[in-house]
Design a protein around this motif. Structure first.
Motif, PDB file in Angstrom:
ATOM      1  N   TRP A  98       0.822  -1.203   0.000  1.00 19.71           N
ATOM      2  CA  TRP A  98       0.000   0.000   0.000  1.00 19.71           C
ATOM      3  C   TRP A  98       0.856   1.252   0.000  1.00 19.71           C
ATOM      4  N   ILE A  99       2.049   1.178   0.648  1.00 19.20           N
ATOM      5  CA  ILE A  99       2.796   2.426   0.819  1.00 19.20           C
ATOM      6  C   ILE A  99       3.352   2.926  -0.514  1.00 19.20           C
ATOM      7  N   ILE A 100       3.615   1.979  -1.441  1.00 15.89           N
ATOM      8  CA  ILE A 100       4.110   2.417  -2.746  1.00 15.89           C
ATOM      9  C   ILE A 100       3.003   3.178  -3.478  1.00 15.89           C
ATOM     10  N   ALA A 101       1.796   2.610  -3.409  1.00 10.32           N
ATOM     11  CA  ALA A 101       0.666   3.297  -4.055  1.00 10.32           C
ATOM     12  C   ALA A 101       0.452   4.668  -3.422  1.00 10.32           C
ATOM     13  N   TYR A 102       0.590   4.727  -2.082  1.00 17.92           N
ATOM     14  CA  TYR A 102       0.429   6.002  -1.388  1.00 17.92           C
ATOM     15  C   TYR A 102       1.473   7.008  -1.854  1.00 17.92           C
ATOM     16  N   ASN A 103       2.730   6.549  -1.936  1.00 24.25           N
ATOM     17  CA  ASN A 103       3.799   7.444  -2.376  1.00 24.25           C
ATOM     18  C   ASN A 103       3.562   7.930  -3.796  1.00 24.25           C
ATOM     19  N   LEU A 104       3.112   7.010  -4.647  1.00 26.57           N
ATOM     20  CA  LEU A 104       2.827   7.417  -6.030  1.00 26.57           C
ATOM     21  C   LEU A 104       1.750   8.492  -6.053  1.00 26.57           C
ATOM     22  N   GLY A 105       0.726   8.288  -5.216  1.00 25.75           N
ATOM     23  CA  GLY A 105      -0.321   9.297  -5.135  1.00 25.75           C
ATOM     24  C   GLY A 105       0.235  10.636  -4.701  1.00 25.75           C
ATOM     25  N   LEU A 106       1.115  10.581  -3.714  1.00 28.02           N
ATOM     26  CA  LEU A 106       1.718  11.804  -3.186  1.00 28.02           C
ATOM     27  C   LEU A 106       2.511  12.540  -4.263  1.00 28.02           C
ATOM     28  N   VAL A 107       3.342  11.776  -5.005  1.00 32.79           N
ATOM     29  CA  VAL A 107       4.152  12.420  -6.041  1.00 32.79           C
ATOM     30  C   VAL A 107       3.250  13.003  -7.125  1.00 32.79           C
ATOM     31  N   HIS A 108       2.189  12.259  -7.476  1.00 32.40           N
ATOM     32  CA  HIS A 108       1.277  12.784  -8.489  1.00 32.40           C
ATOM     33  C   HIS A 108       0.583  14.055  -8.008  1.00 32.40           C
ATOM     34  N   LEU A 109       0.293  14.131  -6.702  1.00 36.87           N
ATOM     35  CA  LEU A 109      -0.279  15.368  -6.165  1.00 36.87           C
ATOM     36  C   LEU A 109       0.681  16.526  -6.410  1.00 36.87           C
ATOM     37  N   HIS A 110       1.971  16.259  -6.201  1.00 41.03           N
ATOM     38  CA  HIS A 110       2.954  17.339  -6.373  1.00 41.03           C
ATOM     39  C   HIS A 110       3.130  17.729  -7.822  1.00 41.03           C
ATOM     40  N   THR A 111       2.917  16.772  -8.749  1.00 43.87           N
ATOM     41  CA  THR A 111       3.025  17.131 -10.160  1.00 43.87           C
ATOM     42  C   THR A 111       1.691  17.614 -10.695  1.00 43.87           C
ATOM     43  N   ALA A 112       0.721  17.807  -9.793  1.00 50.06           N
ATOM     44  CA  ALA A 112      -0.599  18.342 -10.156  1.00 50.06           C
ATOM     45  C   ALA A 112      -1.336  17.442 -11.126  1.00 50.06           C
ATOM     46  N   GLN A 113      -1.077  16.121 -11.069  1.00 49.72           N
ATOM     47  CA  GLN A 113      -1.867  15.182 -11.866  1.00 49.72           C
ATOM     48  C   GLN A 113      -2.859  14.544 -10.911  1.00 49.72           C
ATOM     49  N   PHE A 114      -3.954  15.270 -10.682  1.00 49.83           N
ATOM     50  CA  PHE A 114      -4.818  14.879  -9.574  1.00 49.83           C
ATOM     51  C   PHE A 114      -5.600  13.606  -9.859  1.00 49.83           C
ATOM     52  N   ALA A 115      -5.948  13.377 -11.145  1.00 51.22           N
ATOM     53  CA  ALA A 115      -6.722  12.167 -11.441  1.00 51.22           C
ATOM     54  C   ALA A 115      -5.881  10.919 -11.160  1.00 51.22           C
ATOM     55  N   SER A 116      -4.611  10.952 -11.632  1.00 44.34           N
ATOM     56  CA  SER A 116      -3.734   9.814 -11.370  1.00 44.34           C
ATOM     57  C   SER A 116      -3.523   9.655  -9.875  1.00 44.34           C
ATOM     58  N   ALA A 117      -3.325  10.785  -9.182  1.00 45.90           N
ATOM     59  CA  ALA A 117      -3.136  10.729  -7.742  1.00 45.90           C
ATOM     60  C   ALA A 117      -4.321  10.051  -7.094  1.00 45.90           C
ATOM     61  N   PHE A 118      -5.530  10.438  -7.541  1.00 46.47           N
ATOM     62  CA  PHE A 118      -6.734   9.845  -6.959  1.00 46.47           C
ATOM     63  C   PHE A 118      -6.739   8.334  -7.129  1.00 46.47           C
ATOM     64  N   HIS A 119      -6.401   7.862  -8.354  1.00 47.74           N
ATOM     65  CA  HIS A 119      -6.417   6.411  -8.591  1.00 47.74           C
ATOM     66  C   HIS A 119      -5.471   5.691  -7.649  1.00 47.74           C
ATOM     67  N   HIS A 120      -4.253   6.218  -7.533  1.00 45.00           N
ATOM     68  CA  HIS A 120      -3.270   5.520  -6.699  1.00 45.00           C
ATOM     69  C   HIS A 120      -3.665   5.577  -5.236  1.00 45.00           C
ATOM     70  N   LEU A 121      -4.181   6.723  -4.802  1.00 44.86           N
ATOM     71  CA  LEU A 121      -4.567   6.830  -3.398  1.00 44.86           C
ATOM     72  C   LEU A 121      -5.729   5.900  -3.094  1.00 44.86           C
ATOM     73  N   SER A 122      -6.686   5.796  -4.032  1.00 45.04           N
ATOM     74  CA  SER A 122      -7.818   4.908  -3.734  1.00 45.04           C
ATOM     75  C   SER A 122      -7.350   3.459  -3.721  1.00 45.04           C
ATOM     76  N   ALA A 123      -6.368   3.125  -4.592  1.00 46.88           N
ATOM     77  CA  ALA A 123      -5.820   1.767  -4.546  1.00 46.88           C
ATOM     78  C   ALA A 123      -5.159   1.515  -3.194  1.00 46.88           C
ATOM     79  N   SER A 124      -4.429   2.506  -2.713  1.00 42.96           N
ATOM     80  CA  SER A 124      -3.761   2.368  -1.424  1.00 42.96           C
ATOM     81  C   SER A 124      -4.784   2.172  -0.310  1.00 42.96           C
ATOM     82  N   ILE A 125      -5.894   2.927  -0.375  1.00 44.89           N
ATOM     83  CA  ILE A 125      -6.929   2.793   0.663  1.00 44.89           C
ATOM     84  C   ILE A 125      -7.555   1.407   0.611  1.00 44.89           C
ATOM     85  N   ASN A 126      -7.740   0.875  -0.615  1.00 39.12           N
ATOM     86  CA  ASN A 126      -8.282  -0.479  -0.724  1.00 39.12           C
ATOM     87  C   ASN A 126      -7.407  -1.485   0.001  1.00 39.12           C
ATOM     88  N   LEU A 127      -6.087  -1.268  -0.052  1.00 33.53           N
ATOM     89  CA  LEU A 127      -5.174  -2.230   0.558  1.00 33.53           C
ATOM     90  C   LEU A 127      -5.007  -1.978   2.049  1.00 33.53           C
TER      91      LEU A 127
END
Lengths: 416, 489
Positions: free
Chosen positions: A292-321
């Motif tokens: 889960w932490i990799i998905a969370y980190n990916l979400g975090l990095v995507h937040l910083h690159t302002a790719q919010f849709a991708s961030a959302f996908h990764h964060l929701s995957a992390s929450i699922n796990l």
């Protein structure tokens, strides 16, 4: 009439022993076969034992077990054979049967040494401990290991004992065991590494780093130690040093380790190289999609690159796990707020606060509410932030940005 | 209207069936009409044209019964046979991976099937390539009695070879329609005795006859002679094909490069160079050549597909996606393409698009286990374990030997701490994966066995895993660790 000269049945034994010691197993097996054929139809203890040992080294445990059992039948009083039978059973995963054999063996030992009862075999206790540990009978295992150590101290016994303690989450006990072991053999990199990792679990980073450094001094390619030491360095903000360490590990030791790639990704992110960070993290996620932490980190990095849709996908995957990590929900809230979904964003923040009342969550919640025009709600969360953040050191670089934003928000709230 | 003129017109419009039937009528009225006979021959030949320059997949039987390879243990890079040590890690499955060129031409493939159903002489591609020629030969044996155009009992090769133009038509007819390379070879030999001006043409045909008869060395001689006289692209390609059959990719490359020096911008030659490079697994060279192919012909399906696949496996799914999109724009749409597009979307983290594309693939493929397997992967990426295991179960219900799905179900079972069912999944995956390059079920099974304390099974399984993929570091580490435990007594 000339009588056939008497041939002692053990006349091959010296040759067998020599070949075995020189690890020339093929030649050794040949001699064993001739010895077994010539003498008493295969009833010859020593060749049987050696053949069994060789078969075990080739991974043919089942056949090896049968040979050891045959040897035991020939000479029931030989503890060495009994121990081998027990060990074979252990290797085959038949832990209960192995324990029975070890019990039998220690009976034999006791009978043999009835004069001096204390002189028992450490190996029996050590191996029984291993079986108990596999059967999850931790107390018995600890007792066995302690007894083995009382007879004769071994690094391996210490390591196994420590492992049992760690499986029960008794890290302080494990640490004590490892420390004892270090007194006994201070230059074992495996032990040093375990001590370091245990300190890390007990949140004593400085000491952990000292021991890991020591471990690396003795074994500079130990992937576990490199990863742990690198993560401590990374926590201290020295990304280049950490990356340098990881390079050694990635190149030689563990190219397929998701944890390693995750850390590399976050080190690169710490240096501001976001694209490289994303590709490293993606590689980590490819290697272990369940972390889960990799998905969370990916979400975090995507937040910083302002790719919010991708961030959302990764964060929701992390929450699922892992549905009980507060920070994930906070990031999800930020992503949703930027995707123009204020209702769900507020829900995500509330969920995060119900899991953990963190100052960062409060501040981000306040910002999102302010942007939605809900100034009074924002104010209350900002106040909560100030209360929580008062414990933090405002001059620290790590928090400077946070406090700046809080001040800006505060001034905007009071001016509106 | 003059029926012969009409037949000619049909022939020009490639309406071979009508042309042939018109000629048939003409011949019934006037059995000695040479023109009608020749036209009918050409029409029948035209019906059976297939691309000889196509790369032929060698079937299992070909590999088993192969006696042509010069060396059984060739030096690395000089053979097309897979070697165990050259497996390229986990990133790119080498032997378990279909050539995109052949997989992504569903339109022609479908046309083939339709045509095969329509015609009594089937050209559907069978498993062994030589077997194909034989089978085609037997299939057309039936039709021979029907038309019997060249009644070779009456017209022997030497007489026929006197008239060169007619002989050429006859030769092609024998090769393509009647699938009788022996008779065609007789004709070639006779014609070569007759005439010298166009002997390269006859030698090329001779080479093809030899190739179809499986006499590769003779084919090599004939084709080389033909090329020496007149370098023609089809002959060069045929020779390259012969060399590949002999497992001499280096020789094939030399011939192709010599031809390329003369006509450097020939797409087919460049394509073949790329294919040979790919066969000997020099991926970089082949990708470079594929790029050149696409530069020469911007809508070359196979080139685009290969570039897309190699970009995807090299970790640039976004660029791969662009090539796939181009293929879709060109009208090449099939389940494979949509699956690939979906996977590219997935790896460039556009999950919603990925599922959409895979659904498209499902619609086109009528429930393909591979597609469901990929959907399962996307579900894992979304962190939705229930969805994932459902997808894998569907894949298994469609094909209960789908080893990849079984392996992944096992991994999901480990996540649920259900070691027993995980082991069962891995065990059946191991059974079904026996002949493929799948090492994961063995490695995962070894991990579970070690966790349960059964070190012996763990060792057996991990050894098998190392056998299949010698470059997997985790397998090697585990094996070393287990052997160390065995050594300490």
């Amino acid at each position: 009439m000339a009588r056939a000269a008497y041939k002692p049945p053990e006349r091959h034994n010296f040759l067998i022993a020599r070949y075995f010691a020189r690890q020339e197993f093929d030649e050794c097996l040949e001699v064993v076969e001739t010895a077994l054929e010539e003498e008493s139809g295969g009833l010859n203890e020593y060749p049987l034992t050696v053949k069994a040992m060789i078969l075990r080294q080739q991974g043919r445990i089942q056949e090896s077990l049968q040979l050891f059992q045959a040897a035991t039948c020939l000479n029931p009083g030989n503890i060495a054979n009994l121990k081998q039978v027990g060990h074979s059973l252990y290797l085959l995963g038949k832990h209960k049967a192995a324990l029975d054999v070890y019990g039998e063996a220690s009976d034999v030992v006791v009978v043999a040494n009835s004069a001096a009862r204390s002189e028992v075999d450490w190996e029996i206790h050590h191996n029984s401990g291993l079986c108990h540990a596999h059967l999850k009978q931790y107390e018995e295992a600890i007792a066995c290991f302690t007894r083995a150590n009382a007879i004769c101290r071994h690094d391996d016994t210490f390591l196994q004992l420590g492992k049992v303690y760690q499986q029960q989450d008794r890290h302080a006990d494990a640490l004590r065991v490892y420390q004892d072991a270090l007194d006994f053999s201070p230059e074992n990199p495996e032990l040093l590494c375990m001590v370091g990792l245990t300190y890390l679990r007990l949140d004593d980073h400085q000491r952990a780093f000292d021991y890991l450094g020591n471990a690396l001094a003795f074994d500079p390619k130990n992937a576990k130690a490199i990863l742990a030491a690198g993560s401590i360095i990374q926590d201290n903000g020295e990304m280049d040093v950490a990356l340098h360490k990881y390079r050694v590990a990635a190149a030689t030791q563990a190219p397929h380790s998701p944890q390693l790639w995750n850390n590399i990704g976050m080190a690169l992110f710490g240096k501001g190289k976001r694209v490289a960070a994303v590709s490293c993290l993606k590689r980590a996620l490819y290697l272990d999609p369940f972390e889960w932490i990799i998905a969370y980190n990916l979400g975090l990095v995507h937040l910083h690159t302002a790719q919010f849709a991708s961030a959302f996908h990764h964060l929701s995957a992390s929450i699922n796990l892992k549905p009980d990590y507060a920070a994930t929900f906070m990031c999800l809230g930020i992503a949703l707020a930027n995707l123009d979904d204020p209702g769900n964003a507020v829900d995500a923040f509330k969920k995060s606060l119900s899991l953990e009342d963190a100052h960062l969550t409060r501040l981000n919640f306040a910002l999102v509410l302010f942007n939605q025009g809900r100034h009074s709600d924002a104010k209350s969360h900002l106040d909560a932030f100030t209360k929580l953040a008062s414990a933090l050191d405002a001059t620290d670089d790590l928090h400077a940005d946070t406090f700046d934003r809080a001040t800006v928000l505060d001034s905007m709230l009071s001016s509106s | 209207m003059d029926p012969f003129w009409l037949a000619l017109s049909h022939f020009k419009r490639r309406d071979y069936e009508r042309c042939a039937s018109l000629c048939e009528g003409l011949l019934k009225q006037q059995p000695g009409d040479q023109a009608a006979l020749l036209l009918q021959c050409r029409a029948r030949t035209g019906q059976n044209v297939e691309d000889d320059t196509e790369l032929e997949e060698e079937g299992v039987a070909d590999l088993m019964l192969d006696e042509n390879a010069v060396s059984t243990k060739p030096r690395p890079g000089t053979s097309t046979r897979p070697t165990t040590s050259s497996a390229g890690g986990v990133d790119r499955p080498v032997s378990g991976y279909l050539r995109p060129g052949t997989a992504s031409r569903p339109i022609t493939a479908k046309a083939d099937v339709a045509a095969a159903l329509a015609r009594p002489t089937s050209t559907a591609r069978p498993i062994t390539s030589l077997g194909r020629e034989l089978r085609l030969g037997t299939a057309s044996g039936a039709s021979q009695a029907l038309d019997g155009l060249f009644n070779r009992g009456r017209v022997d090769a030497t007489t026929m070879a006197k008239n060169q133009a007619a002989a050429k038509v006859g030769c092609d007819y024998l090769l393509r329609h009647e699938r009788n390379p022996t008779a065609a070879l007789d004709l070639c030999t006779a014609a070569l005795l007759e005439e010298t001006r166009t002997s390269w043409w006859w030698k090329y045909r001779q080479g093809r006859c030899y190739y179809q008869l499986g006499l590769y060395r003779d084919a090599e001689n004939a084709l080389s002679a033909s090329i020496r006289e007149q370098r023609m692209v089809p002959a060069v390609l045929e020779l390259a094909k012969v060399y590949l059959r002999l497992d001499q990719p280096t020789a094939a490359l030399a011939v192709l490069h010599a031809a390329l020096a003369e006509s450097p911008d020939n797409v087919r030659l460049t394509m073949w160079v790329a294919r040979v490079h790919e066969l000997v697994r020099s991926v970089e060279l082949s990708v470079g050549t594929y790029k050149k192919v696409v530069e020469l012909d911007a809508s070359h399906v196979e080139g685009l597909a290969c570039l897309a696949a190699s970009n995807f496996y090299a970790g640039y799914p976004e660029i791969g996606l662009r090539f796939y999109r181009r293929l879709l724009q060109m009208g090449v749409a099939g389940p494979e393409i949509w699956t690939d597009v979906g996977l590219c979307c997935f790896y460039s983290s556009q999950f919603d698009m990925a599922l959409g594309c895979l659904t498209r693939a499902l619609q086109l493929a009528d429930d393909n286990p591979d597609v469901w397997y990929n959907i399962g992967h996307v579900a894992i990426g979304l962190g939705d374990k229930d969805f994932a295991s459902q997808a894998f179960n569907i894949a298994l219900s469609l094909d209960n030997t789908h080893a990849e799905s079984l392996t992944n179900l096992g991994v999901l079972a480990i996540r649920d701490h259900d070691a027993a069912s995980a082991l069962a999944c891995f065990a059946s995956a191991q059974n079904h994966a026996a002949d493929s390059s799948l090492f994961q079920p063995f490695f995962n099974g070894a991990l579970v066995a070690r966790k349960l304390g059964n070190l012996k099974d763990a060792c057996t399984l991990v050894s098998k895993s190392c056998e299949i993929n010698a470059d997997h570091p985790d397998s090697n580490d585990l094996k070393k660790e287990l052997l160390r435990i065995f050594h300490i007594t």
